[in-house]
Write a protein that holds these residues in place. Sequence first.
Motif, PDB file in Angstrom:
ATOM      1  N   ASN A   1       0.835  -1.194   0.000  1.00  0.00           N
ATOM      2  CA  ASN A   1       0.000   0.000   0.000  1.00  0.00           C
ATOM      3  C   ASN A   1       0.873   1.249   0.000  1.00  0.00           C
ATOM      4  O   ASN A   1       1.940   1.288   0.624  1.00  0.00           O
ATOM      5  CB  ASN A   1      -0.901   0.021   1.236  1.00  0.00           C
ATOM      6  N   THR A   2       0.404   2.286  -0.678  1.00  0.00           N
ATOM      7  CA  THR A   2       1.150   3.539  -0.738  1.00  0.00           C
ATOM      8  C   THR A   2       1.074   4.260   0.595  1.00  0.00           C
ATOM      9  O   THR A   2       0.020   4.346   1.225  1.00  0.00           O
ATOM     10  CB  THR A   2       0.579   4.442  -1.847  1.00  0.00           C
ATOM     11  N   ILE A   3       2.206   4.767   1.042  1.00  0.00           N
ATOM     12  CA  ILE A   3       2.291   5.569   2.263  1.00  0.00           C
ATOM     13  C   ILE A   3       2.497   7.022   1.860  1.00  0.00           C
ATOM     14  O   ILE A   3       3.327   7.330   0.991  1.00  0.00           O
ATOM     15  CB  ILE A   3       3.483   5.118   3.137  1.00  0.00           C
ATOM     16  N   PHE A   4       1.720   7.908   2.468  1.00  0.00           N
ATOM     17  CA  PHE A   4       1.969   9.335   2.269  1.00  0.00           C
ATOM     18  C   PHE A   4       3.023   9.763   3.275  1.00  0.00           C
ATOM     19  O   PHE A   4       2.781   9.787   4.483  1.00  0.00           O
ATOM     20  CB  PHE A   4       0.687  10.152   2.467  1.00  0.00           C
ATOM     21  N   VAL A   5       4.212  10.076   2.790  1.00  0.00           N
ATOM     22  CA  VAL A   5       5.311  10.492   3.655  1.00  0.00           C
ATOM     23  C   VAL A   5       5.218  12.000   3.831  1.00  0.00           C
ATOM     24  O   VAL A   5       5.495  12.770   2.903  1.00  0.00           O
ATOM     25  CB  VAL A   5       6.676  10.087   3.062  1.00  0.00           C
ATOM     26  N   ASP A   6       4.798  12.426   5.025  1.00  0.00           N
ATOM     27  CA  ASP A   6       4.570  13.843   5.294  1.00  0.00           C
ATOM     28  C   ASP A   6       5.871  14.486   5.760  1.00  0.00           C
ATOM     29  O   ASP A   6       6.163  14.584   6.945  1.00  0.00           O
ATOM     30  CB  ASP A   6       3.480  13.993   6.365  1.00  0.00           C
ATOM     31  N   ASP A   7       6.662  14.892   4.777  1.00  0.00           N
ATOM     32  CA  ASP A   7       7.973  15.481   5.039  1.00  0.00           C
ATOM     33  C   ASP A   7       8.268  16.413   3.873  1.00  0.00           C
ATOM     34  O   ASP A   7       8.010  16.064   2.711  1.00  0.00           O
ATOM     35  CB  ASP A   7       9.041  14.374   5.142  1.00  0.00           C
ATOM     36  N   GLU A   8       8.782  17.605   4.175  1.00  0.00           N
ATOM     37  CA  GLU A   8       9.048  18.553   3.093  1.00  0.00           C
ATOM     38  C   GLU A   8      10.063  18.012   2.095  1.00  0.00           C
ATOM     39  O   GLU A   8      10.156  18.502   0.967  1.00  0.00           O
ATOM     40  CB  GLU A   8       9.506  19.887   3.664  1.00  0.00           C
ATOM     41  N   ARG A   9      10.812  16.983   2.496  1.00  0.00           N
ATOM     42  CA  ARG A   9      11.820  16.395   1.608  1.00  0.00           C
ATOM     43  C   ARG A   9      11.408  15.000   1.132  1.00  0.00           C
ATOM     44  O   ARG A   9      12.244  14.183   0.794  1.00  0.00           O
ATOM     45  CB  ARG A   9      13.158  16.322   2.339  1.00  0.00           C
TER      46      ARG A   9
END
Length: 501
Positions: free
Chosen positions: A421-429
């Motif tokens: 499953n796709t993970i939304f990585v909440d990081d500006e980078r």
Amino acid sequence: MTIDLSAAALDALPAEVAGPLYDRGALSAGIVHIGVGNFHRAHQAVYLDRLFDLGHGHDWAIVGAGVRPADEAMRADLEAQDWLTTVVELNPDGLNARVCGAMIGHVAVDPAALVERMSRPDIRIVTLTVTEGGYYLDATGHGFRHDHPDILEDAANPAAPKTVFGCILASLVRRREAGEAPFTVVSCDNIPENGQVTRNAVVGLARAGSPALADWVEANVAFPNGMVDCITPATSDRERALVADRFGIADRRPVVCEPFRQWVLEDRFTAGRPALERVGVEFVDDVAPYELMKLRVLNGGHAAIAYAAGLLGIHFVHEAMAHPLVDGFLRKLAIDEIIPTLTPIAGVDFQAYLASVAQRFANPEVGDTVARLCLDGSNRQPKFILPVIQERLRAGAPIAGLALETALWCRYCAATDEVGNTIFVDDERAAELAVRAEAARADPHRFLELRDVFGSLGDNETYRGAFAAALTFVWEHGAEAALRRYLDLAEAGDAPGAARG
């Protein structure tokens, strides 16, 4: 039926909701707080609200402020309800709510307006919660990035600043020119030596334009270190509905938090302070040992469970703590590798503190999400995890668990969980992290080339070997198998806390 939160509605609050016991009209400003997010309103504002209830400190009310465009929406919502906030403490034994009235206004979201308000003599303390990423830190987690474009712009235009630190410096200059005492600057962010970090930012910016001004700031402005603690989830429609359905209050920006709150501050203030010791704030000569305990056990503990739980597809933090492998990883890592790096504190049992932290994480009422714990890893890892690794390496101590934690973070940054499953990585980078994480699948050391994250740690052969071994195992066998191996368990059912027949 619900009531719209406002000053006029205070007399109509449900009996089970505590409201201000003081006359808000008699309050006057003493503090400007920059960054009026959930944590501030669950923590500092509540301490002051309780102090005001006791009849003390009514000249220390809060004026909110912000410099980001997103702060304007917060300001508008709070203004519509007369700066009031409903704070719900998520106690497993029963929820309780209070309407906090410690804030009496909010500056227009404009740097010039902020500078003007902080320059007035009634403001004697400026506090801030601008997140870990807002301090322009270098890879060491302490040094100031003088070369950041925002800082270079403020240094070139000191009379028209745009950053928080440029605004603070400009206000201090105005006060000095007017013969007013400087205010004290208090960081309420989760950063090691947050007072010193804030001092480095203000002094560093000053020194870029005027060494004499930098020397004056260093000699005359107090930046006390502090340790703050209160788990405060983000507000969503779920929390707004909870406040409306359970307590009958329509609040645009309610705050929910755990029933635990701690604030330890160095008692160094240039222009007085409220008597917050009356409501549980601990004033000490040296906050560093308390800060280290909290940053490494609680914040480091959050990191320990975050990426393991994220890869296992777990949504809530309390669900992660109910998973024996995640819970076991937290406890073993803390006991074996984190707690040995702490400075002893008279009267404090670190094992008991760890147990209380685990209990707080497991509180189902908080509804904290694993995704929130995973937020902004590129800024949080250098503050909560990597310094522990460096200290362990200097001592020649094992780092297997810490290396596994950073490997799990790397694997998480690839943006897929264990089942694809796709993970939304909440990081500006996030985009850069994803590229590095994928490259690290074949060559783990590619991830360690993030020099502004890992610094010299990425060159340490012991750490490079431990990280590579852990990441390779995670990619080949999965996070669950990696956790089981670290815990030295043949079966998941043998994990600590698992049921036995």
